[in-house]
Every structure is written in C-alpha cells, then in structure tokens.
Design a protein around this motif. Sequence first.
Motif, PDB file in Angstrom:
ATOM      1  N   ILE A 116       0.944  -1.122  -0.022  1.00  0.00           N
ATOM      2  CA  ILE A 116       0.070  -0.028  -0.037  1.00  0.00           C
ATOM      3  C   ILE A 116       0.713   1.192   0.162  1.00  0.00           C
ATOM      4  O   ILE A 116       0.749   2.065  -0.769  1.00  0.00           O
ATOM      5  CB  ILE A 116      -1.020   0.101   1.172  1.00  0.00           C
ATOM      6  CG1 ILE A 116      -2.015  -1.082   1.125  1.00  0.00           C
ATOM      7  CG2 ILE A 116      -1.726   1.350   1.221  1.00  0.00           C
ATOM      8  CD1 ILE A 116      -2.955  -1.546   2.355  1.00  0.00           C
ATOM      9  N   ILE A 117       1.764   1.212   1.067  1.00  0.00           N
ATOM     10  CA  ILE A 117       2.687   2.354   0.879  1.00  0.00           C
ATOM     11  C   ILE A 117       3.503   2.607  -0.499  1.00  0.00           C
ATOM     12  O   ILE A 117       3.648   3.781  -0.864  1.00  0.00           O
ATOM     13  CB  ILE A 117       3.642   2.188   2.016  1.00  0.00           C
ATOM     14  CG1 ILE A 117       2.994   2.160   3.474  1.00  0.00           C
ATOM     15  CG2 ILE A 117       4.888   3.351   2.113  1.00  0.00           C
ATOM     16  CD1 ILE A 117       2.186   3.512   3.837  1.00  0.00           C
ATOM     17  N   ALA A 118       3.967   1.483  -1.051  1.00  0.00           N
ATOM     18  CA  ALA A 118       4.924   1.467  -2.158  1.00  0.00           C
ATOM     19  C   ALA A 118       4.062   2.162  -3.272  1.00  0.00           C
ATOM     20  O   ALA A 118       4.656   2.958  -4.010  1.00  0.00           O
ATOM     21  CB  ALA A 118       5.211   0.107  -2.654  1.00  0.00           C
ATOM     22  N   VAL A 119       2.970   1.657  -3.587  1.00  0.00           N
ATOM     23  CA  VAL A 119       1.999   2.217  -4.662  1.00  0.00           C
ATOM     24  C   VAL A 119       1.589   3.717  -4.399  1.00  0.00           C
ATOM     25  O   VAL A 119       1.606   4.417  -5.384  1.00  0.00           O
ATOM     26  CB  VAL A 119       0.872   1.264  -5.047  1.00  0.00           C
ATOM     27  CG1 VAL A 119      -0.063   1.951  -6.172  1.00  0.00           C
ATOM     28  CG2 VAL A 119       1.324  -0.115  -5.436  1.00  0.00           C
ATOM     29  N   ASN A 120       1.118   3.779  -3.265  1.00  0.00           N
ATOM     30  CA  ASN A 120       0.430   5.206  -3.025  1.00  0.00           C
ATOM     31  C   ASN A 120       1.220   6.245  -2.762  1.00  0.00           C
ATOM     32  O   ASN A 120       0.976   7.504  -2.676  1.00  0.00           O
ATOM     33  CB  ASN A 120      -0.493   4.920  -1.852  1.00  0.00           C
ATOM     34  CG  ASN A 120      -1.749   4.279  -2.426  1.00  0.00           C
ATOM     35  OD1 ASN A 120      -2.595   4.633  -3.015  1.00  0.00           O
ATOM     36  ND2 ASN A 120      -1.907   2.948  -1.736  1.00  0.00           N
ATOM     37  N   LEU A 121       2.740   5.868  -2.289  1.00  0.00           N
ATOM     38  CA  LEU A 121       3.451   6.964  -1.715  1.00  0.00           C
ATOM     39  C   LEU A 121       4.753   6.991  -2.304  1.00  0.00           C
ATOM     40  O   LEU A 121       5.336   7.876  -2.737  1.00  0.00           O
ATOM     41  CB  LEU A 121       3.522   7.094  -0.258  1.00  0.00           C
ATOM     42  CG  LEU A 121       4.669   7.957   0.353  1.00  0.00           C
ATOM     43  CD1 LEU A 121       4.024   9.570   0.070  1.00  0.00           C
ATOM     44  CD2 LEU A 121       4.390   7.941   2.070  1.00  0.00           C
ATOM     45  N   LYS A 122       5.521   5.645  -2.023  1.00  0.00           N
ATOM     46  CA  LYS A 122       6.903   5.453  -2.707  1.00  0.00           C
ATOM     47  C   LYS A 122       7.031   5.692  -4.153  1.00  0.00           C
ATOM     48  O   LYS A 122       7.780   6.397  -4.608  1.00  0.00           O
ATOM     49  CB  LYS A 122       7.399   4.136  -2.422  1.00  0.00           C
ATOM     50  CG  LYS A 122       8.787   3.858  -2.449  1.00  0.00           C
ATOM     51  CD  LYS A 122       9.371   2.643  -1.961  1.00  0.00           C
ATOM     52  CE  LYS A 122       8.885   1.440  -2.842  1.00  0.00           C
ATOM     53  NZ  LYS A 122       9.587   0.255  -2.356  1.00  0.00           N
ATOM     54  N   ILE A 146      -2.862  12.689  -7.166  1.00  0.00           N
ATOM     55  CA  ILE A 146      -4.235  12.207  -6.986  1.00  0.00           C
ATOM     56  C   ILE A 146      -4.247  11.526  -5.585  1.00  0.00           C
ATOM     57  O   ILE A 146      -3.840  10.523  -5.263  1.00  0.00           O
ATOM     58  CB  ILE A 146      -4.741  11.342  -7.892  1.00  0.00           C
ATOM     59  CG1 ILE A 146      -4.593  11.940  -9.420  1.00  0.00           C
ATOM     60  CG2 ILE A 146      -6.389  11.081  -7.514  1.00  0.00           C
ATOM     61  CD1 ILE A 146      -5.342  13.373  -9.551  1.00  0.00           C
ATOM     62  N   SER A 147      -4.891  12.418  -4.599  1.00  0.00           N
ATOM     63  CA  SER A 147      -4.900  11.870  -3.129  1.00  0.00           C
ATOM     64  C   SER A 147      -6.383  11.533  -2.932  1.00  0.00           C
ATOM     65  O   SER A 147      -7.099  11.207  -3.688  1.00  0.00           O
ATOM     66  CB  SER A 147      -4.265  12.854  -2.152  1.00  0.00           C
ATOM     67  OG  SER A 147      -4.306  12.383  -0.907  1.00  0.00           O
ATOM     68  N   SER A 148      -6.599  11.219  -1.570  1.00  0.00           N
ATOM     69  CA  SER A 148      -7.916  11.016  -1.135  1.00  0.00           C
ATOM     70  C   SER A 148      -8.211  11.535   0.154  1.00  0.00           C
ATOM     71  O   SER A 148      -7.454  11.872   0.800  1.00  0.00           O
ATOM     72  CB  SER A 148      -7.865   9.285  -1.085  1.00  0.00           C
ATOM     73  OG  SER A 148      -9.146   9.130  -0.441  1.00  0.00           O
ATOM     74  N   ALA A 163      -3.232   6.750   5.424  1.00  0.00           N
ATOM     75  CA  ALA A 163      -1.770   7.276   6.023  1.00  0.00           C
ATOM     76  C   ALA A 163      -1.040   7.456   4.684  1.00  0.00           C
ATOM     77  O   ALA A 163      -0.246   8.294   4.855  1.00  0.00           O
ATOM     78  CB  ALA A 163      -1.208   6.350   6.888  1.00  0.00           C
ATOM     79  N   ALA A 164      -1.022   6.359   3.569  1.00  0.00           N
ATOM     80  CA  ALA A 164      -0.123   6.699   2.698  1.00  0.00           C
ATOM     81  C   ALA A 164      -0.590   8.145   1.805  1.00  0.00           C
ATOM     82  O   ALA A 164       0.374   8.930   1.269  1.00  0.00           O
ATOM     83  CB  ALA A 164      -0.344   5.642   1.649  1.00  0.00           C
ATOM     84  N   LYS A 165      -1.813   8.305   1.729  1.00  0.00           N
ATOM     85  CA  LYS A 165      -2.076   9.561   1.103  1.00  0.00           C
ATOM     86  C   LYS A 165      -1.947  10.956   1.971  1.00  0.00           C
ATOM     87  O   LYS A 165      -1.779  11.917   1.250  1.00  0.00           O
ATOM     88  CB  LYS A 165      -3.710   9.465   0.770  1.00  0.00           C
ATOM     89  CG  LYS A 165      -3.960   8.238  -0.325  1.00  0.00           C
ATOM     90  CD  LYS A 165      -3.447   8.540  -1.716  1.00  0.00           C
ATOM     91  CE  LYS A 165      -3.975   7.714  -2.801  1.00  0.00           C
ATOM     92  NZ  LYS A 165      -3.311   7.916  -4.128  1.00  0.00           N
ATOM     93  N   ALA A 166      -2.068  10.732   3.094  1.00  0.00           N
ATOM     94  CA  ALA A 166      -1.713  11.931   3.887  1.00  0.00           C
ATOM     95  C   ALA A 166      -0.166  12.157   3.703  1.00  0.00           C
ATOM     96  O   ALA A 166       0.288  13.301   3.640  1.00  0.00           O
ATOM     97  CB  ALA A 166      -1.612  11.589   5.452  1.00  0.00           C
ATOM     98  N   GLY A 167       0.665  11.196   3.545  1.00  0.00           N
ATOM     99  CA  GLY A 167       2.147  11.317   2.935  1.00  0.00           C
ATOM    100  C   GLY A 167       2.285  12.123   1.661  1.00  0.00           C
ATOM    101  O   GLY A 167       3.105  12.923   1.532  1.00  0.00           O
ATOM    102  N   LEU A 168       1.297  11.622   0.777  1.00  0.00           N
ATOM    103  CA  LEU A 168       1.412  12.127  -0.636  1.00  0.00           C
ATOM    104  C   LEU A 168       1.026  13.792  -0.307  1.00  0.00           C
ATOM    105  O   LEU A 168       1.534  14.623  -1.220  1.00  0.00           O
ATOM    106  CB  LEU A 168       0.153  11.557  -1.581  1.00  0.00           C
ATOM    107  CG  LEU A 168       0.267  11.998  -2.747  1.00  0.00           C
ATOM    108  CD1 LEU A 168       1.489  11.577  -3.454  1.00  0.00           C
ATOM    109  CD2 LEU A 168      -0.701  11.116  -3.654  1.00  0.00           C
TER     110      LEU A 168
END
Length: 254
Positions: A116-122, A146-148, A163-168
């Motif tokens: 999840i972290i890899a695709v959405n943030l890394k 594109i976040s959420s 959490a990943a999108k917050a990082g984005l």
Amino acid sequence: MGTDRNNLRGRVVLITGGSRGLGAEMAWAFAEEGADIVVASRKEQPCIDLAAEIAARTGVETMGIGAHVGDWDAMPALVDAVYERFGHLDVLINNAGIAPLYPSLGEISQELFDKIIAVNLKGPFRLGALVAERMKSAGHGTIVNISSNASERPAPEYVPYGAAKAGLNSLTKGLAATYGPEVRVNTIMAGAFFTDISKGWDTQAFDELASSWPIPRGGNPSEIVGAALYFAGDASSFTTGTILPVDGGRMAVG
C-alpha cells in the motif's frame, strides 16, 4: 483576452494508473485538449489498447507502457522511455493507487502494508523526483498528485491507505518547495467516485453516508477533469503546493 489557458496542444502528459477509472477519464480529457498522452499502468496491454483508441479518435500522439509504480528501480526506465519517444515531458499525473481491503488492522500483513505504501507514496515520490529534476532543467513542468479525503478522514477499512495519501499530501508541498518556481506541484484530494472500485460498495450504506454531504452523491469520473486541467494548464500559473478537495463537500461537513 480570448486565450484558452486549458489548451495543452503540444504538451506531453504521463498518467500513471491511466488505463481505467479516473486515469482513463483524464487521459481522454487531456487528449481532447490537444496533449500527447502516455498511459502507464502495471498491466501493459490495457495501456496499449487505450492509447491506440485515444490516438485513433483524437489524432494526438500516444504511448501505452507497462510500469509498476511501486517498483523503485523501474521508474527510471519509465521516464527514459517517455523522453526517448517524445523528447520532453510537461505534465505528470500521479494517479496510480490501491486500497485493498483487510479483515482488521491487527490482521494486516507487513507485505500488504508495504504494498500500500509502495504504490500510493513511494512510487509518486520516486517518479515525481525523477521527473521534476528534468522538468526543472527544462525550465517548466507540472505535477498533479491524486490523493484522497481518506488522508484526513480515513474510514476503518482505509487506515493504511489514508496514511499513505496523507504522506502524498505532504510530499506535494515538499516537491513544490524543492523544484519551484519552474515546476508546480499540486494535489487533487478526491472523494468517492463511481469507478470500477465502487462496484464492490454497499450501495445502501454509501447512500446513507453521502446523504449528509452538500452534494449528496458520489462523483462521476468526468467530474475530476476540471481540477486536473486547471492544475496542468497555464490557468494555475500562480498555484503550487495546493491540496484541492474534489469530494462533493464531504470535507466541509463534520
């Protein structure tokens, strides 16, 4: 003045997660504004097929390419392929994302969490940094993430995703500060849109949730287009580091 500041003719746009859903909708919209389109996603053939269809119907140059944005080492090859084909890249849309379901937070495996972290943030970080370096050298470019709204208000089933999108969202501001003024970086914080993913929703539960929003429904994919064109085009020339909710007003209510 009579100037169409959404006109993207001659610009090259790379869209990750571009073969379906919001990504495909944006690919069509950018092509209709005259941009050349690179459709990228993990499965190559749907990208190739959509790119060919867009080219046939709009007359723009297109490219379909397979690329897993969660693969750190694969990102330089993706960027190189775009520059080898077109010679430049003007707009990057970091749209690829996943939000897999899980039984409970305690049952999430490390493998699933890392995915999840890899695709959405890394992936957006790696691709954004690589592209921004070249854009800055060229003197211009825009990145749209594109976040959420799960980044600010995650439901129990979307906690790691949120959490990943917050990082984005944070990454957006960091990239904007690092690569400006030549490169502008902004984010669309999307709400619930009716895409392939929505087919698995509990319709009754969703309708009850949406009933309290100022616009009490989910979004149609075409309704992401206005924000994407704004951030990509010259109309937003004084806008960077911005997080724009496009969610029917959900974030405006308690």
